[in-house]
Scaffold this motif. Structure first.
Motif, PDB file in Angstrom:
ATOM      1  N   VAL A  38      24.318 -71.383  15.513  1.00  0.00           N
ATOM      2  CA  VAL A  38      25.174 -70.247  15.205  1.00  0.00           C
ATOM      3  C   VAL A  38      24.458 -68.948  15.558  1.00  0.00           C
ATOM      4  O   VAL A  38      23.245 -68.823  15.361  1.00  0.00           O
ATOM      5  CB  VAL A  38      25.510 -70.246  13.688  1.00  0.00           C
ATOM      6  CG1 VAL A  38      26.192 -68.967  13.265  1.00  0.00           C
ATOM      7  CG2 VAL A  38      26.370 -71.442  13.324  1.00  0.00           C
TER       8      VAL A  38
ATOM      9  N   ILE B 278      24.827 -64.633  14.875  1.00  0.00           N
ATOM     10  CA  ILE B 278      25.493 -63.605  14.074  1.00  0.00           C
ATOM     11  C   ILE B 278      24.892 -62.252  14.424  1.00  0.00           C
ATOM     12  O   ILE B 278      23.714 -62.164  14.777  1.00  0.00           O
ATOM     13  CB  ILE B 278      25.377 -63.891  12.551  1.00  0.00           C
ATOM     14  CG1 ILE B 278      26.240 -62.922  11.736  1.00  0.00           C
ATOM     15  CG2 ILE B 278      23.923 -63.882  12.104  1.00  0.00           C
ATOM     16  CD1 ILE B 278      26.377 -63.306  10.262  1.00  0.00           C
TER      17      ILE B 278
ATOM     18  N   TYR C  85      30.906 -66.911  17.759  1.00  0.00           N
ATOM     19  CA  TYR C  85      29.801 -66.176  17.150  1.00  0.00           C
ATOM     20  C   TYR C  85      30.383 -65.439  15.954  1.00  0.00           C
ATOM     21  O   TYR C  85      31.594 -65.325  15.802  1.00  0.00           O
ATOM     22  CB  TYR C  85      29.125 -65.219  18.142  1.00  0.00           C
ATOM     23  CG  TYR C  85      30.038 -64.177  18.739  1.00  0.00           C
ATOM     24  CD1 TYR C  85      30.280 -62.973  18.084  1.00  0.00           C
ATOM     25  CD2 TYR C  85      30.680 -64.398  19.950  1.00  0.00           C
ATOM     26  CE1 TYR C  85      31.117 -62.012  18.629  1.00  0.00           C
ATOM     27  CE2 TYR C  85      31.524 -63.447  20.500  1.00  0.00           C
ATOM     28  CZ  TYR C  85      31.733 -62.260  19.830  1.00  0.00           C
ATOM     29  OH  TYR C  85      32.574 -61.325  20.362  1.00  0.00           O
ATOM     30  N   TYR C  86      29.510 -64.937  15.091  1.00  0.00           N
ATOM     31  CA  TYR C  86      29.948 -64.313  13.852  1.00  0.00           C
ATOM     32  C   TYR C  86      29.499 -62.856  13.810  1.00  0.00           C
ATOM     33  O   TYR C  86      28.451 -62.514  14.336  1.00  0.00           O
ATOM     34  CB  TYR C  86      29.393 -65.093  12.649  1.00  0.00           C
ATOM     35  CG  TYR C  86      29.906 -66.511  12.655  1.00  0.00           C
ATOM     36  CD1 TYR C  86      31.078 -66.849  12.011  1.00  0.00           C
ATOM     37  CD2 TYR C  86      29.230 -67.506  13.358  1.00  0.00           C
ATOM     38  CE1 TYR C  86      31.567 -68.151  12.039  1.00  0.00           C
ATOM     39  CE2 TYR C  86      29.711 -68.804  13.405  1.00  0.00           C
ATOM     40  CZ  TYR C  86      30.876 -69.122  12.754  1.00  0.00           C
ATOM     41  OH  TYR C  86      31.367 -70.400  12.804  1.00  0.00           O
TER      42      TYR C  86
ATOM     43  N   ASP D  88      34.045 -67.648   7.452  1.00  0.00           N
ATOM     44  CA  ASP D  88      32.882 -67.685   8.340  1.00  0.00           C
ATOM     45  C   ASP D  88      31.663 -68.215   7.597  1.00  0.00           C
ATOM     46  O   ASP D  88      30.883 -69.000   8.137  1.00  0.00           O
ATOM     47  CB  ASP D  88      32.577 -66.289   8.901  1.00  0.00           C
ATOM     48  CG  ASP D  88      33.637 -65.802   9.876  1.00  0.00           C
ATOM     49  OD1 ASP D  88      34.462 -66.615  10.349  1.00  0.00           O
ATOM     50  OD2 ASP D  88      33.638 -64.591  10.176  1.00  0.00           O
TER      51      ASP D  88
ATOM     52  N   GLU E 288      31.584 -71.872   7.494  1.00  0.00           N
ATOM     53  CA  GLU E 288      31.232 -72.472   8.789  1.00  0.00           C
ATOM     54  C   GLU E 288      29.728 -72.377   9.076  1.00  0.00           C
ATOM     55  O   GLU E 288      29.181 -73.206   9.795  1.00  0.00           O
ATOM     56  CB  GLU E 288      32.016 -71.786   9.919  1.00  0.00           C
ATOM     57  CG  GLU E 288      33.497 -72.102   9.878  1.00  0.00           C
ATOM     58  CD  GLU E 288      34.282 -71.381  10.956  1.00  0.00           C
ATOM     59  OE1 GLU E 288      33.685 -70.846  11.913  1.00  0.00           O
ATOM     60  OE2 GLU E 288      35.524 -71.349  10.844  1.00  0.00           O
ATOM     61  N   ILE E 289      29.059 -71.368   8.521  1.00  0.00           N
ATOM     62  CA  ILE E 289      27.627 -71.166   8.737  1.00  0.00           C
ATOM     63  C   ILE E 289      26.785 -72.102   7.865  1.00  0.00           C
ATOM     64  O   ILE E 289      25.651 -72.434   8.212  1.00  0.00           O
ATOM     65  CB  ILE E 289      27.273 -69.676   8.459  1.00  0.00           C
ATOM     66  CG1 ILE E 289      27.823 -68.803   9.584  1.00  0.00           C
ATOM     67  CG2 ILE E 289      25.775 -69.467   8.284  1.00  0.00           C
ATOM     68  CD1 ILE E 289      27.706 -67.309   9.327  1.00  0.00           C
ATOM     69  N   LYS E 290      27.354 -72.545   6.746  1.00  0.00           N
ATOM     70  CA  LYS E 290      26.612 -73.378   5.787  1.00  0.00           C
ATOM     71  C   LYS E 290      25.966 -74.578   6.488  1.00  0.00           C
ATOM     72  O   LYS E 290      26.606 -75.297   7.245  1.00  0.00           O
ATOM     73  CB  LYS E 290      27.544 -73.864   4.681  1.00  0.00           C
ATOM     74  CG  LYS E 290      26.823 -74.620   3.591  1.00  0.00           C
ATOM     75  CD  LYS E 290      27.740 -75.003   2.467  1.00  0.00           C
ATOM     76  CE  LYS E 290      26.934 -75.712   1.394  1.00  0.00           C
ATOM     77  NZ  LYS E 290      27.737 -76.006   0.221  1.00  0.00           N
TER      78      LYS E 290
ATOM     79  N   LYS F 155      23.814 -74.581   8.869  1.00  0.00           N
ATOM     80  CA  LYS F 155      23.558 -74.386  10.302  1.00  0.00           C
ATOM     81  C   LYS F 155      22.268 -73.602  10.536  1.00  0.00           C
ATOM     82  O   LYS F 155      21.836 -72.806   9.706  1.00  0.00           O
ATOM     83  CB  LYS F 155      24.725 -73.627  10.952  1.00  0.00           C
ATOM     84  CG  LYS F 155      26.075 -74.320  10.850  1.00  0.00           C
ATOM     85  CD  LYS F 155      26.157 -75.498  11.757  1.00  0.00           C
ATOM     86  CE  LYS F 155      27.507 -76.102  11.979  1.00  0.00           C
ATOM     87  NZ  LYS F 155      28.512 -76.097  11.003  1.00  0.00           N
TER      88      LYS F 155
ATOM     89  N   VAL G  34      20.661 -70.614  12.309  1.00  0.00           N
ATOM     90  CA  VAL G  34      21.276 -69.339  12.676  1.00  0.00           C
ATOM     91  C   VAL G  34      20.266 -68.412  13.353  1.00  0.00           C
ATOM     92  O   VAL G  34      19.135 -68.276  12.897  1.00  0.00           O
ATOM     93  CB  VAL G  34      21.836 -68.633  11.417  1.00  0.00           C
ATOM     94  CG1 VAL G  34      22.485 -67.296  11.781  1.00  0.00           C
ATOM     95  CG2 VAL G  34      22.824 -69.535  10.686  1.00  0.00           C
TER      96      VAL G  34
ATOM     97  N   VAL H 199      23.435 -64.612   5.440  1.00  0.00           N
ATOM     98  CA  VAL H 199      23.306 -65.972   5.991  1.00  0.00           C
ATOM     99  C   VAL H 199      22.787 -66.934   4.921  1.00  0.00           C
ATOM    100  O   VAL H 199      23.311 -68.036   4.746  1.00  0.00           O
ATOM    101  CB  VAL H 199      22.392 -65.983   7.235  1.00  0.00           C
ATOM    102  CG1 VAL H 199      22.044 -67.415   7.655  1.00  0.00           C
ATOM    103  CG2 VAL H 199      23.047 -65.241   8.389  1.00  0.00           C
TER     104      VAL H 199
ATOM    105  N   GLY I 121      23.209 -70.871   5.253  1.00  0.00           N
ATOM    106  CA  GLY I 121      22.643 -71.086   6.586  1.00  0.00           C
ATOM    107  C   GLY I 121      21.138 -70.893   6.568  1.00  0.00           C
ATOM    108  O   GLY I 121      20.580 -70.313   5.632  1.00  0.00           O
TER     109      GLY I 121
END
Length: 181
Positions: free
Chosen positions: A55, A57, A79-80, A115, A118-120, A122, A124, A144, A149
């Motif tokens: 990911v 961000i 992307y975030y 969002d 979705e990052i959990k 991952k 980053v 994050v 994340g």
């Protein structure tokens, strides 16, 4: 005659205006918004430096063109962006406050709850155009971590001032600060 700083990064040269941001400090104003050439030149060099990530961000708004190009080069579908205000469409946003050297005011950074989910879990990478005091970087990192994340990289085109001495960030070029004497 306007004072400028000649920046050479990623094979591109720019004359940056030197502008005051405080009574005792000026910076070389580096703005990548609209500068497709510098984004296209810098992004592949940053991709080479990144560890394996799931990911990307960035903070709204100057990092957006760079994070887009890095995501494209890494074949990431998304992307975030940590936004500067809570938007009506956001579901249970995560919010953090930051004081930025370039805005000279307290601002918030927020991440849509969708969002965040979705990052959990991952890996980053936080992407920015310039890292200076590191306060915006820390605010994004906190979001994050709140989302679950793992920050595995912090990357920028430029590291300004003391940030250039940090060992926990990846960057292409140092950008000096200009204290008033």
């Amino acid at each position: 005659m306007e004072k400028t700083y000649k920046l050479e990064v990623a094979g591109v040269t720019r004359e940056l205006p030197i502008l005051p941001v405080a009574e005792d400090l000026s910076i070389a104003s580096f703005v990548i918004l609209g500068d497709a050439q510098i984004v296209a030149a810098a992004a592949p060099l940053l991709v080479e430096k990144l560890p394996e990530v799931d990911v990307l961000i960035t903070a709204e708004a100057k990092g957006i063109p760079l994070v887009y190009e890095i995501a494209r080069l890494l074949n990431l579908k998304k992307y975030y962006v940590a936004r500067k205000s809570i938007k009506p469409y956001m579901d249970q946003p995560l919010v953090n406050e930051v004081f930025s050297i370039t805005t000279q005011t307290k601002q918030i950074l927020c991440l849509d709850g969708a969002d965040a989910r979705e990052i959990k879990g991952k890996r980053v990478a936080i992407i920015d155009d310039v890292i200076s005091t590191g306060k915006s970087l820390k605010a994004i990192e906190d979001l994050v971590v709140q989302a679950g994340g793992e920050v595995v990289a912090r990357a920028a085109i430029l590291a300004e001032g003391d940030a250039a001495a940090r060992t926990d960030i990846l960057f292409l070029q140092e950008l000096p600060l200009f204290p008033h004497k």
